[in-house]
Design a protein around this motif. Structure first.
Motif, PDB file in Angstrom:
ATOM      1  N   VAL A 134     -16.638 -31.040  11.306  1.00 20.43           N
ATOM      2  CA  VAL A 134     -15.489 -31.604  10.623  1.00 20.43           C
ATOM      3  C   VAL A 134     -14.233 -31.289  11.433  1.00 20.43           C
ATOM      4  N   ARG A 135     -13.355 -32.274  11.528  1.00 26.55           N
ATOM      5  CA  ARG A 135     -12.087 -32.127  12.253  1.00 26.55           C
ATOM      6  C   ARG A 135     -10.968 -31.931  11.241  1.00 26.55           C
ATOM      7  N   VAL A 136     -10.172 -30.874  11.415  1.00 25.61           N
ATOM      8  CA  VAL A 136      -9.113 -30.552  10.458  1.00 25.61           C
ATOM      9  C   VAL A 136      -7.853 -30.114  11.201  1.00 25.61           C
ATOM     10  N   PRO A 137      -6.678 -30.191  10.555  1.00 23.77           N
ATOM     11  CA  PRO A 137      -5.471 -29.630  11.157  1.00 23.77           C
ATOM     12  C   PRO A 137      -5.616 -28.114  11.333  1.00 23.77           C
ATOM     13  N   HIS A 138      -5.089 -27.596  12.409  1.00 21.40           N
ATOM     14  CA  HIS A 138      -5.328 -26.176  12.711  1.00 21.40           C
ATOM     15  C   HIS A 138      -4.764 -25.245  11.650  1.00 21.40           C
ATOM     16  N   TRP A 139      -3.725 -25.696  10.909  1.00 22.18           N
ATOM     17  CA  TRP A 139      -3.132 -24.812   9.908  1.00 22.18           C
ATOM     18  C   TRP A 139      -3.954 -24.722   8.629  1.00 22.18           C
ATOM     19  N   LEU A 140      -5.046 -25.467   8.549  1.00 24.77           N
ATOM     20  CA  LEU A 140      -5.867 -25.444   7.336  1.00 24.77           C
ATOM     21  C   LEU A 140      -7.180 -24.686   7.508  1.00 24.77           C
ATOM     22  N   VAL A 141      -7.256 -23.788   8.464  1.00 26.67           N
ATOM     23  CA  VAL A 141      -8.438 -22.930   8.572  1.00 26.67           C
ATOM     24  C   VAL A 141      -8.031 -21.485   8.317  1.00 26.67           C
ATOM     25  N   ASP A 142      -8.854 -20.787   7.560  1.00 27.57           N
ATOM     26  CA  ASP A 142      -8.659 -19.364   7.264  1.00 27.57           C
ATOM     27  C   ASP A 142      -9.805 -18.570   7.856  1.00 27.57           C
ATOM     28  N   PRO A 143      -9.538 -17.525   8.633  1.00 21.53           N
ATOM     29  CA  PRO A 143     -10.629 -16.684   9.128  1.00 21.53           C
ATOM     30  C   PRO A 143     -11.398 -16.059   7.967  1.00 21.53           C
ATOM     31  N   LEU A 144     -12.707 -16.026   8.096  1.00 13.24           N
ATOM     32  CA  LEU A 144     -13.538 -15.388   7.080  1.00 13.24           C
ATOM     33  C   LEU A 144     -13.678 -13.905   7.387  1.00 13.24           C
ATOM     34  N   PRO A 145     -13.465 -13.034   6.402  1.00 18.96           N
ATOM     35  CA  PRO A 145     -13.752 -11.618   6.614  1.00 18.96           C
ATOM     36  C   PRO A 145     -15.211 -11.427   7.022  1.00 18.96           C
ATOM     37  N   ASP A 146     -15.481 -10.376   7.786  1.00 17.25           N
ATOM     38  CA  ASP A 146     -16.837 -10.137   8.287  1.00 17.25           C
ATOM     39  C   ASP A 146     -17.867 -10.068   7.167  1.00 17.25           C
ATOM     40  N   ALA A 147     -17.451  -9.555   6.016  1.00 19.78           N
ATOM     41  CA  ALA A 147     -18.399  -9.359   4.907  1.00 19.78           C
ATOM     42  C   ALA A 147     -18.683 -10.643   4.136  1.00 19.78           C
ATOM     43  N   VAL A 148     -18.007 -11.729   4.459  1.00 22.24           N
ATOM     44  CA  VAL A 148     -18.137 -12.962   3.692  1.00 22.24           C
ATOM     45  C   VAL A 148     -18.984 -13.964   4.463  1.00 22.24           C
ATOM     46  N   GLY A 149     -20.121 -14.351   3.873  1.00 20.46           N
ATOM     47  CA  GLY A 149     -21.002 -15.318   4.502  1.00 20.46           C
ATOM     48  C   GLY A 149     -20.455 -16.732   4.384  1.00 20.46           C
ATOM     49  N   PHE A 150     -21.054 -17.642   5.143  1.00 18.87           N
ATOM     50  CA  PHE A 150     -20.578 -19.021   5.161  1.00 18.87           C
ATOM     51  C   PHE A 150     -20.742 -19.715   3.808  1.00 18.87           C
ATOM     52  N   ASP A 151     -21.829 -19.428   3.099  1.00 20.16           N
ATOM     53  CA  ASP A 151     -22.040 -20.089   1.811  1.00 20.16           C
ATOM     54  C   ASP A 151     -20.931 -19.735   0.835  1.00 20.16           C
ATOM     55  N   VAL A 152     -20.604 -18.456   0.735  1.00 20.82           N
ATOM     56  CA  VAL A 152     -19.503 -18.041  -0.136  1.00 20.82           C
ATOM     57  C   VAL A 152     -18.180 -18.580   0.403  1.00 20.82           C
ATOM     58  N   GLY A 153     -18.026 -18.575   1.732  1.00 11.68           N
ATOM     59  CA  GLY A 153     -16.811 -19.116   2.326  1.00 11.68           C
ATOM     60  C   GLY A 153     -16.568 -20.561   1.951  1.00 11.68           C
ATOM     61  N   ALA A 154     -17.648 -21.328   1.861  1.00 13.70           N
ATOM     62  CA  ALA A 154     -17.509 -22.734   1.483  1.00 13.70           C
ATOM     63  C   ALA A 154     -17.060 -22.898   0.041  1.00 13.70           C
ATOM     64  N   LYS A 155     -17.324 -21.909  -0.804  1.00 13.59           N
ATOM     65  CA  LYS A 155     -16.978 -22.019  -2.223  1.00 13.59           C
ATOM     66  C   LYS A 155     -15.699 -21.268  -2.581  1.00 13.59           C
ATOM     67  N   VAL A 156     -14.961 -20.807  -1.589  1.00 13.90           N
ATOM     68  CA  VAL A 156     -13.690 -20.141  -1.863  1.00 13.90           C
ATOM     69  C   VAL A 156     -12.752 -21.055  -2.646  1.00 13.90           C
ATOM     70  N   HIS A 157     -12.806 -22.341  -2.377  1.00 14.26           N
ATOM     71  CA  HIS A 157     -11.925 -23.278  -3.079  1.00 14.26           C
ATOM     72  C   HIS A 157     -12.162 -23.238  -4.585  1.00 14.26           C
ATOM     73  N   ASP A 158     -13.416 -23.247  -5.015  1.00 14.54           N
ATOM     74  CA  ASP A 158     -13.697 -23.183  -6.453  1.00 14.54           C
ATOM     75  C   ASP A 158     -13.254 -21.851  -7.040  1.00 14.54           C
ATOM     76  N   LEU A 159     -13.503 -20.772  -6.333  1.00 13.91           N
ATOM     77  CA  LEU A 159     -13.049 -19.469  -6.801  1.00 13.91           C
ATOM     78  C   LEU A 159     -11.524 -19.432  -6.904  1.00 13.91           C
ATOM     79  N   ALA A 160     -10.851 -20.052  -5.941  1.00 15.74           N
ATOM     80  CA  ALA A 160      -9.387 -20.101  -5.975  1.00 15.74           C
ATOM     81  C   ALA A 160      -8.881 -20.972  -7.115  1.00 15.74           C
ATOM     82  N   ASN A 161      -9.603 -22.032  -7.453  1.00 14.36           N
ATOM     83  CA  ASN A 161      -9.245 -22.822  -8.634  1.00 14.36           C
ATOM     84  C   ASN A 161      -9.281 -21.955  -9.886  1.00 14.36           C
ATOM     85  N   ALA A 162     -10.293 -21.111  -9.991  1.00 11.55           N
ATOM     86  CA  ALA A 162     -10.385 -20.210 -11.133  1.00 11.55           C
ATOM     87  C   ALA A 162      -9.251 -19.196 -11.129  1.00 11.55           C
TER      88      ALA A 162
END
Length: 363
Positions: A134-162
């Motif tokens: 996926v191609r995105v603007p560079h300002w819309l990426v957040d580094p994932l902490p080492d302890a956070v896997g990609f699956d959880v990283g993909a669902k950060v948006h839903d957690l942030a909605n909550a």
């Protein structure tokens, strides 16, 4: 690359081979490791809410930076990131005051748009994350902490909605919170986060007692009661049966209701179970009218708040909780699918014949 696309004249997902996108000067190309699934996108597609077709769907994605544009600084190839999907003008009064979801240009990568104003960023970045890249603007990426896997990283948006919904509830320590549609994506995210917002007691509302019992363990020790709609007396929907069940559990009323139901009388009946000064936060797009006399709102000092998305600040708060070990969201992800099965995955989420809290696709 393989991508799950929507096409004009069709309300289904189509798996097709398309070129890997070329990053522009200010772009980041992310090799997708995990993409979140949201069944609502298919309903929006059927409603004609997507302005650009064909398009790649999926507004939630995490992966590894594969390439950066020539003018990009501060983002390195190989960095593990999640994509923040909100496309906004970045300069209006809403964007400047942590209310970016209210921006007139707000739309989401891989998702629908709802405004008639020009949306140059959405025009350029409407393709989403249900693809190998996926191609995105560079300002819309957040580094994932080492302890956070990609699956959880993909669902950060839903957690942030909550997180946004919990903030809007204005909770004080020791609060009692009702969560409707508690066994769905937003419900389970809210349960997992509740203890971080002063909640001392949860009342979970859902259709099935069995499924409600399964989500109890997500509360992190917060006292939890459940109300199963299937177990309410016949005619509850016309006789305020849910309101009575909630009042039986919490006679003084709930401090807040976080309402995620997409249809039906639950919203109104849960509102009537609020304490004096209580708040209803709605994020379910329920079309049913809430027929409350203004005098009742006045007498009870109730607040009714709508919200449609999170902000970058909310997402950063979630990343902080995840990275610091205060929040463990891995158990929220109950289903994983290969990209080739994306259509079957969406069908499973829409039918809800089996319990699904959060689902991801792994290209």
């Amino acid at each position: 690359m393989l991508a799950a696309r929507a096409d004009r004249g069709s309300d289904a997902l189509h798996l097709v081979e398309i070129p890997v996108p070329e990053p522009g000067p200010l772009d980041v190309l992310v090799k997708v490791a995990s993409a979140g699934l949201a069944p609502g996108m298919m309903r929006l597609l059927a409603m004609g809410a997507f302005r650009h077709l064909p398009t790649t769907l999926g507004h939630e994605a995490a992966g590894t930076v594969a390439a950066v544009g020539e003018e990009v600084t501060g983002v390195a190839v190989g960095t593990r990131v999640r994509v923040h999907p909100n496309l906004t003008c970045r300069s209006c009064r809403y964007c400047r005051t942590d209310r970016e979801m209210m921006c007139a240009q707000q739309a989401m990568i891989g998702h629908a748009a709802f405004s008639d104003v020009p949306m140059p960023l959405y025009d350029a970045y409407h393709d989403g994350g249900l693809a190998e890249y996926v191609r995105v603007p560079h300002w819309l990426v957040d580094p994932l902490p080492d302890a956070v896997g990609f699956d959880v990283g993909a669902k950060v948006h839903d957690l942030a909605n909550a997180v946004r919904a919990l903030k809007l509830a204005g909770l004080t320590p020791g609060a009692t919170l009702v969560v409707t549609a508690a066994t769905g994506t937003m419900g389970t995210a809210t349960i997992a986060l509740a203890r971080h917002f002063g909640v001392a007691r949860l009342v979970l509302v859902g259709r099935s007692a069995e499924r409600l019992e399964a989500v109890r363990r997500l509360s992190g020790g917060v006292a939890t009661d459940v109300v199963a709609l299937d177990e309410l007396p016949p005619g509850w929907d016309e006789k305020q049966g849910l309101t009575q069940a909630l009042r039986d559990l919490v006679p003084e009323g709930a401090d807040a209701v976080l309402d995620y139901v997409p249809q039906g009388p639950v919203t109104l009946q849960a509102t009537a179970a609020l304490a004096t000064g209580g708040t209803l936060v709605h994020m379910g797009a329920n079309q049913a009218p809430v027929t409350l006399p203004m005098a009742e709102l006045m007498r009870n000092c109730w607040r009714i708040v709508g919200t449609r998305a999170c902000t970058r600040t909310d997402a950063e708060q979630v990343l902080g909780l995840l990275g610091g070990g205060a929040l463990d969201a891995a158990d929220l992800i109950t289903h994983r699918y290969p990209l080739a099965d994306a259509a079957r995955a969406v069908e499973a989420m829409q039918s809800r014949t089996e319990p699904i809290w959060m689902a991801v696709v792994n290209p």
